[in-house]
Design a protein around this motif. Structure first.
Motif, PDB file in Angstrom:
ATOM      1  N   THR A  44       0.822  -1.208   0.000  1.00  0.00           N
ATOM      2  CA  THR A  44       0.000   0.000   0.000  1.00  0.00           C
ATOM      3  C   THR A  44       0.859   1.262   0.000  1.00  0.00           C
ATOM      4  O   THR A  44       0.640   2.174  -0.806  1.00  0.00           O
ATOM      5  CB  THR A  44      -0.925   0.005   1.230  1.00  0.00           C
ATOM      6  OG1 THR A  44      -1.718  -1.176   1.212  1.00  0.00           O
ATOM      7  CG2 THR A  44      -1.818   1.219   1.234  1.00  0.00           C
ATOM      8  N   LEU A  45       1.832   1.302   0.882  1.00  0.00           N
ATOM      9  CA  LEU A  45       2.694   2.487   0.954  1.00  0.00           C
ATOM     10  C   LEU A  45       3.567   2.619  -0.297  1.00  0.00           C
ATOM     11  O   LEU A  45       3.791   3.736  -0.774  1.00  0.00           O
ATOM     12  CB  LEU A  45       3.562   2.422   2.203  1.00  0.00           C
ATOM     13  CG  LEU A  45       2.806   2.538   3.524  1.00  0.00           C
ATOM     14  CD1 LEU A  45       3.763   2.367   4.698  1.00  0.00           C
ATOM     15  CD2 LEU A  45       2.079   3.858   3.614  1.00  0.00           C
ATOM     16  N   GLY A  51       2.726   6.320  -6.991  1.00  0.00           N
ATOM     17  CA  GLY A  51       1.729   7.186  -7.608  1.00  0.00           C
ATOM     18  C   GLY A  51       2.032   8.656  -7.389  1.00  0.00           C
ATOM     19  O   GLY A  51       1.877   9.469  -8.299  1.00  0.00           O
ATOM     20  N   ALA A  52       2.469   9.013  -6.192  1.00  0.00           N
ATOM     21  CA  ALA A  52       2.812  10.407  -5.905  1.00  0.00           C
ATOM     22  C   ALA A  52       4.050  10.840  -6.687  1.00  0.00           C
ATOM     23  O   ALA A  52       4.163  12.002  -7.084  1.00  0.00           O
ATOM     24  CB  ALA A  52       3.054  10.583  -4.412  1.00  0.00           C
ATOM     25  N   PHE A  53       4.948   9.931  -6.924  1.00  0.00           N
ATOM     26  CA  PHE A  53       6.179  10.254  -7.656  1.00  0.00           C
ATOM     27  C   PHE A  53       5.906  10.428  -9.146  1.00  0.00           C
ATOM     28  O   PHE A  53       6.421  11.344  -9.772  1.00  0.00           O
ATOM     29  CB  PHE A  53       7.220   9.153  -7.410  1.00  0.00           C
ATOM     30  CG  PHE A  53       8.513   9.391  -8.133  1.00  0.00           C
ATOM     31  CD1 PHE A  53       9.405  10.363  -7.701  1.00  0.00           C
ATOM     32  CD2 PHE A  53       8.840   8.637  -9.246  1.00  0.00           C
ATOM     33  CE1 PHE A  53      10.596  10.577  -8.357  1.00  0.00           C
ATOM     34  CE2 PHE A  53      10.044   8.846  -9.913  1.00  0.00           C
ATOM     35  CZ  PHE A  53      10.917   9.815  -9.464  1.00  0.00           C
ATOM     36  N   TRP A  54       5.113   9.514  -9.725  1.00  0.00           N
ATOM     37  CA  TRP A  54       4.907   9.546 -11.185  1.00  0.00           C
ATOM     38  C   TRP A  54       3.731  10.399 -11.623  1.00  0.00           C
ATOM     39  O   TRP A  54       3.606  10.748 -12.790  1.00  0.00           O
ATOM     40  CB  TRP A  54       4.735   8.124 -11.719  1.00  0.00           C
ATOM     41  CG  TRP A  54       6.046   7.421 -11.925  1.00  0.00           C
ATOM     42  CD1 TRP A  54       7.016   7.801 -12.779  1.00  0.00           C
ATOM     43  CD2 TRP A  54       6.495   6.248 -11.278  1.00  0.00           C
ATOM     44  NE1 TRP A  54       8.060   6.933 -12.687  1.00  0.00           N
ATOM     45  CE2 TRP A  54       7.767   5.955 -11.790  1.00  0.00           C
ATOM     46  CE3 TRP A  54       5.942   5.399 -10.325  1.00  0.00           C
ATOM     47  CZ2 TRP A  54       8.498   4.865 -11.362  1.00  0.00           C
ATOM     48  CZ3 TRP A  54       6.674   4.312  -9.902  1.00  0.00           C
ATOM     49  CH2 TRP A  54       7.940   4.057 -10.428  1.00  0.00           C
ATOM     50  N   TYR A  55       2.817  10.745 -10.730  1.00  0.00           N
ATOM     51  CA  TYR A  55       1.622  11.508 -11.127  1.00  0.00           C
ATOM     52  C   TYR A  55       1.958  12.887 -11.689  1.00  0.00           C
ATOM     53  O   TYR A  55       1.399  13.286 -12.707  1.00  0.00           O
ATOM     54  CB  TYR A  55       0.642  11.622  -9.956  1.00  0.00           C
ATOM     55  CG  TYR A  55      -0.594  12.372 -10.289  1.00  0.00           C
ATOM     56  CD1 TYR A  55      -1.563  11.795 -11.117  1.00  0.00           C
ATOM     57  CD2 TYR A  55      -0.815  13.660  -9.822  1.00  0.00           C
ATOM     58  CE1 TYR A  55      -2.707  12.487 -11.448  1.00  0.00           C
ATOM     59  CE2 TYR A  55      -1.957  14.363 -10.156  1.00  0.00           C
ATOM     60  CZ  TYR A  55      -2.906  13.762 -10.970  1.00  0.00           C
ATOM     61  OH  TYR A  55      -4.031  14.448 -11.309  1.00  0.00           O
ATOM     62  N   PRO A  56       2.854  13.647 -11.056  1.00  0.00           N
ATOM     63  CA  PRO A  56       3.123  14.989 -11.585  1.00  0.00           C
ATOM     64  C   PRO A  56       3.802  14.999 -12.957  1.00  0.00           C
ATOM     65  O   PRO A  56       3.820  16.019 -13.626  1.00  0.00           O
ATOM     66  CB  PRO A  56       4.063  15.614 -10.543  1.00  0.00           C
ATOM     67  CG  PRO A  56       3.886  14.824  -9.327  1.00  0.00           C
ATOM     68  CD  PRO A  56       3.499  13.460  -9.767  1.00  0.00           C
ATOM     69  N   ARG A  57       4.346  13.916 -13.391  1.00  0.00           N
ATOM     70  CA  ARG A  57       5.060  13.905 -14.684  1.00  0.00           C
ATOM     71  C   ARG A  57       4.154  13.987 -15.849  1.00  0.00           C
ATOM     72  O   ARG A  57       3.141  13.604 -16.045  1.00  0.00           O
ATOM     73  CB  ARG A  57       5.902  12.626 -14.791  1.00  0.00           C
ATOM     74  CG  ARG A  57       7.035  12.665 -13.805  1.00  0.00           C
ATOM     75  CD  ARG A  57       7.882  11.455 -13.957  1.00  0.00           C
ATOM     76  NE  ARG A  57       9.025  11.619 -13.057  1.00  0.00           N
ATOM     77  CZ  ARG A  57      10.128  10.960 -13.188  1.00  0.00           C
ATOM     78  NH1 ARG A  57      10.278  10.086 -14.141  1.00  0.00           N
ATOM     79  NH2 ARG A  57      11.096  11.148 -12.352  1.00  0.00           N
TER      80      ARG A  57
END
Length: 57
Positions: A44-45, A51-57
């Protein structure tokens, strides 16, 4: 299958045994619930971090 006297009296080997200086830790069987909890939390973590790392790209 028959067991001989030599094998009938021996105790089964522990799942995990750690001996370091004054510490002696022995785990006789696999703690399935603890492994499930750790695996679930890590997945989960890890997924949330990815997701937090790749979402802004």
């Amino acid at each position: 299958m028959s067991r001989t006297l030599a094998t009938a009296d021996t105790r089964p080997r522990p799942f995990l045994e750690i001996r370091t200086r004054g510490l002696h830790l022995t785990v006789n069987h696999v703690p399935h619930r603890l492994l499930t909890l750790v695996t679930t939390l890590a997945t989960t973590l890890g997924g949330a971090a990815a997701g937090a790392f790749w979402y802004p790209r």
